[in-house]
Design an enzyme around this catalytic site. Structure first.
Site, mmCIF file in Angstrom:
data_model
loop_
_atom_site.group_PDB
_atom_site.id
_atom_site.type_symbol
_atom_site.label_atom_id
_atom_site.label_comp_id
_atom_site.label_asym_id
_atom_site.label_seq_id
_atom_site.Cartn_x
_atom_site.Cartn_y
_atom_site.Cartn_z
ATOM 1 N N ALA A 302 0.863 -1.186 0.000
ATOM 2 C CA ALA A 302 0.000 0.000 0.000
ATOM 3 C C ALA A 302 0.895 1.230 0.000
ATOM 4 C CB ALA A 302 -0.924 0.001 1.213
ATOM 5 N N GLU A 338 -0.592 2.895 7.105
ATOM 6 C CA GLU A 338 -0.699 4.010 6.154
ATOM 7 C C GLU A 338 -1.289 5.258 6.812
ATOM 8 O OE1 GLU A 338 0.972 3.539 3.601
ATOM 9 O OE2 GLU A 338 1.105 1.363 3.830
#
Length: 921
Positions: A302, A338
């Protein structure tokens, strides 16, 4: 804060500093029918030095001449034809008259490019709808192997992390598609000549089939965090109430229509962790929204684009009714990681890629450890780690992130850092090839482990306060290592720079050798290698080692001395050696501990007690240290197996998970010695079969996560060790599924094991059944399980068919799963190296711009174990350009050398111990 000034000479790999960008007005048109994009960018500049030439980054783009307007000139200037430096991915524009120092200027450049499937830059991803392949586009700008960052492949820019600027983005696309970017949309209208006259000049063929999406201006940010995407997306929405600002932040997750129903869990995770980070860091989340986009084709796991996280399906999607616990953990980890980057990396960004760990180590630790807040333990780690563990512990208390960190990150980091081919956490990155290769277990896991160690040493509250001070001092700016240490030094009153310097700037880590004396213990530090103690110049570093000595007082109460530090080669410490003691209590330290055999026997006796004084983290650390030390010939492997044997009554899943991983590693090393392998399998079955018999094969909702994972672990170990009763059960379940189509007989947590058993011990029908799952997998997890299972066949024709699927049909991001599967199959373990070599040119061309090439090399060769393997590998790569993966190649070669040495010095020892164990049982 470190800044780039006009006095800093422009190095070969850095842009000149004569101008500095402050704002980008970027317009991008995307044509998903033609798979092209074009547009224009106007960049506002501060002219720092008088110049007639502007140099910026650009790659793979067609550029027109540039126009510049300066406050020091009465009229616009048109550049000469652009001059390209393909090697450094730069373009130069020269103008007739100088731009005076101290003025402002605006440069405007038109550009166009192709939407390729490279998974880098601005690229295309595909999906199937009603039997047809369709496309959407998205960005991935963080470092690849072709350039430091890849924003330059989407629009000409100053593509270095320290050159922050604001961005105002306009997207032009077909009217039936959706546009998303870092910031919220301010206007989303079908094209009208009266409303968009300026765009009609830029794109002469615009009509009512197109629409214009305008976005709010971003804060100051680095180019690699810019993001935009266009396609037929749908979304789910939620909201988060922020504790500091009191604002309500809208949260969305986007995906194509066929996937969106599996995105709710990731959205829920994001809604939980975002407010927690704001509270922990004491810094407001600055953007008005936070989106996530799920991509079918994605190189990394990601990416933390500010306001628009992107990631692959296996990292962000799951069906809660069909997902195993591992899949749920992965989604929690990825989203938490993230979101942590919204602060560590996005608000405060490393000055250059040398300091990548300030992003990734922090995010890993924050996402996976936690700090004490209102009696809720939230042990923090840097950037990634701090955010991950801390938030998971609060938001998902059913997990044990601090304990699991030892297996997932600490042991991984120590395994990689024990190679001569390792590198420091803070490592010089002068060029693109070096930048792309440091996105590894050292920048992530070792960095996070070192930060976790520091947090434990100074105290989580002071550590977290120091992190907050660091963030506040560098809001919207860039930083280097000492900036972080300054914040923690201020909060602790300790010279953290001196304490931590060697941990981040020197390669490797120590092993602490403990020798008992008349009044206590003598401890010595040396650099640890997987082949033994380092010597000469490789053993010059002296680390400041928090020893964290566990002992007992006169009343029998446990005492942990956190003040004891080994800051010299050798030192002595007073303690009562007649009682149990252990160094590195809690296994927070980034080092191994080697005890004398007699004391190790006492430790084995203590861990066998139901009321052992050693915590779960201590027991995990003891097992990992013992196996690593035996590989390095510093301890007999038989002693390590004795320690494992003493843990038969252990009930904690994470201890068994560590035992499982280590025994699997031993089986993989002695895979060609049938005698040792069969004895080792019998030992594995004796350890894990009782859990299978006790826990069975069903997963009731009332089970704790520990029980569910222990069941899965035990069944997996018994399958790998060829326990016939487990094989029969798993084969029978797949046969029932094939007969009835009822997948309820395949629990989500066992689908990988069941698929493997079906293919390994079945025939063509079972293989076809698993291949059908691969073709129409209901979830990303089931698809990955099917991919790796297809590689377990023993039939040459089915093996060849799977090779063909891997090469011709697999998505780019999935090829590594096939090679991993082949590398774990004894029949194809060496055969897969020939497949790799036969198709090397094709694979290199396919993956040269991504991280994947390194992974393919490591996966293909890392498990080999003979001198012949080593010689053949060296011969093959001798004439290859390995600049884009030389670190991974060197580490793989080191792994083979270590396996060769392990087999040579420990085969007799392990055989004799296993034979004696078998006779005694």
């Amino acid at each position: 804060m470190s800044t780039i000034t006009s006095e800093t000479p422009a190095s070969k790999f850095r842009l000149p500093t004569n101008v500095k960008p402050t704002h980008y007005d970027l317009t991008v048109r995307t044509d998903l029918d033609k798979l092209t994009f074009d547009g224009s960018v106007t960049v506002s500049l501060d002219v720092k030095e008088e110049t007639k030439t502007i140099v910026m980054n650009s790659s793979k783009l067609k550029l027109g001449q540039a126009t510049v307007h300066s406050t020091g000139s009465q009229s616009d200037q048109l550049s000469s034809e652009p001059s390209f430096d393909e090697k450094e991915k730069r373009v130069s524009f020269s103008f007739p008259t100088v731009l005076p120092a101290g003025t402002q200027a605006k440069i405007t450049i038109g550009f166009s490019g192709e939407l390729t499937g490279s998974m880098t830059g601005y690229y295309r991803s595909s999906f199937e709808e009603e039997g047809k392949t369709k496309y959407y586009s998205l960005t991935q700008f963080e470092a690849s192997f072709l350039s430091a960052t890849d924003a330059r492949t989407a629009f000409p820019c100053w593509d270095e992390p320290a050159l922050k600027a604001k961005y105002t983005i306009t997207m032009v696309s077909k009217s039936d598609t959706v546009n998303i970017s870092n910031m919220p949309i301010t206007s989303d209208k079908v094209f009208s000549p009266s409303d968009h006259a300026d765009l009609k000049t830029l794109f002469v063929d615009l009509n009512e089939e197109w629409k214009i999406s305008k976005f709010e201006t971003t804060p100051l940010m680095s180019s690699y965090l810019v993001a935009f995407a266009n396609g037929p997306f749908e979304y789910l929405e939620s909201f988060a109430k922020m504790p500091l600002s009191g604002r309500t932040i809208p949260l969305r997750i986007y995906a194509t229509k066929d996937l969106i129903h599996q995105a709710q869990f990731a959205l829920d995770v994001k809604a939980k962790v975002l407010p927690l980070y704001e509270q922990v860091f004491e810094v407001e989340y600055p953007l008005p929204k936070l989106d996530t986009l799920v991509a079918n084709d994605f190189d990394a796991g990601a990416m933390e684009n500010w306001g628009l996280i992107t990631g692959r399906t296996s990292a962000l999607l799951l069906d809660p009714k069909k997902a195993d616990l591992a899949a749920k953990k992965r989604v929690v980890v990825v989203q938490s990681h993230e979101v942590a980057h919204m602060w560590f990396g996005n608000i405060t960004t490393m000055e250059w890629w040398d300091y990548l760990y300030l992003n990734e180590g922090f995010a890993t630790l924050m996402g996976e450890v936690i700090i004490e807040v209102n009696y809720q333990i939230l042990l923090l780690t840097l950037r990634v780690l701090i955010c991950f563990h801390s938030l998971i512990s609060r938001a998902f208390p059913e997990f044990k992130p601090n304990s699991e960190f030892i297996t997932v990150h600490l042991n991984r980091a120590l395994a990689l850092d024990s190679k001569l081919s390792s590198h420091p956490i803070e490592v010089a990155c002068p060029n693109a090839e070096s930048i792309g290769q440091i996105f590894d277990g050292l920048s992530y896991s070792k960095a996070a482990s070192v930060l976790r160690m520091l947090s434990a040493y100074v105290g989580e509250d002071k550590f977290l306060k120091g992190v907050s001070l660091y963030l506040k001092a560098h809001l919207y700016a860039n930083s280097v290592t000492n900036d972080l240490w300054a914040g923690i030094s201020k909060s602790t009153g300790t010279d953290i720079i001196n304490f931590m310097d060697n941990w981040v700037k020197k390669i490797g880590f120590p092993v602490v050798t403990v020798t008992e004396t008349s009044g206590g213990i003598k401890v010595r530090q040396d650099r640890f290698l997987e082949t033994g103690l380092a010597e000469g110049k490789d053993n010059e570093t002296i680390w400041n080692i928090p020893l964290s000595i566990l002992t007992f007082d006169a009343s029998g109460k446990t005492i942990i001395d956190k003040t004891a530090v080994l800051d010299s080669r050798e030192s002595t410490f007073a303690l009562d050696t007649s009682k149990p003691y252990k160094l590195n209590a809690g296994t927070n330290g980034v080092y191994r501990v080697l005890y004398e055999d007699a004391h190790l026997s006492k430790i084995a006796a203590e861990v066998a007690k139901p009321d052992s004084v050693f915590t779960i983290e201590d027991r995990m650390g003891l097992v990992n240290d013992a196996l690593a030390l035996s590989k390095a010939a510093l301890m007999k492997l038989s002693n390590a197996l004795t320690l494992i044997d003493a843990l038969r009554n252990e009930q904690e899943y994470l201890v068994w998970d560590g035992i499982s991983a280590n025994l699997s590693s031993l089986a993989a090393i002695w895979w060609e010695d049938e005698n040792i392998r069969s004895l080792l399998n019998a030992f594995r079955i004796s350890l894990f079969s009782p859990f299978v018999q006790k826990l069975g094969y069903e997963y009731p909702a009332s089970d704790s996560p520990d029980i569910s994972q222990l069941r899965t672990c035990a069944i997996g170990q018994c399958l790998a060790a060829k326990d016939q009763s487990v094989i029969n059960e798993l084969k029978g379940r797949f046969a029932q599924y094939m007969k009835t189509g009822d997948d309820s007989v395949i629990p989500a947590d066992l689908q990988g094991a069941i698929y493997r058993a079906a293919v390994t011990y079945g025939g063509q029908d079972e293989y076809n059944g698993v291949k059908a799952i691969y073709d129409k997998a209901p979830t990303p997890t089931s698809r990955i399980s099917a991919m790796t299972a297809m590689c377990q066949s023993k039939d040459p024709a089915r093996i060849e068919e799977t090779y063909e699927i891997a090469l011709k049909r697999a998505r780019d991001q999935d090829v590594v799963y096939f090679l991993s599967g082949f590398a774990s199959n004894d029949i194809t373990k060496r055969q897969v190296t020939h497949f790799f070599q036969d198709h090397y040119e094709e694979l290199y061309k396919r993956f040269e711009s991504t991280f994947m090439m390194r992974y393919l090399v490591e996966t293909t060769y890392g498990g080999l174990s003979t001198q012949k393997d080593l010689d053949e590998m060296n011969a093959f790569f001798k004439d290859k350009d390995t600049s884009k993966y030389h670190m991974g190649l060197a580490q793989s070669l080191d792994s083979i050398r270590a396996r060769i040495a392990y087999i040579e010095h420990s085969s007799s020892d392990v055989r004799h111990w296993l034979e004696a164990w078998k006779q005694g049982n």
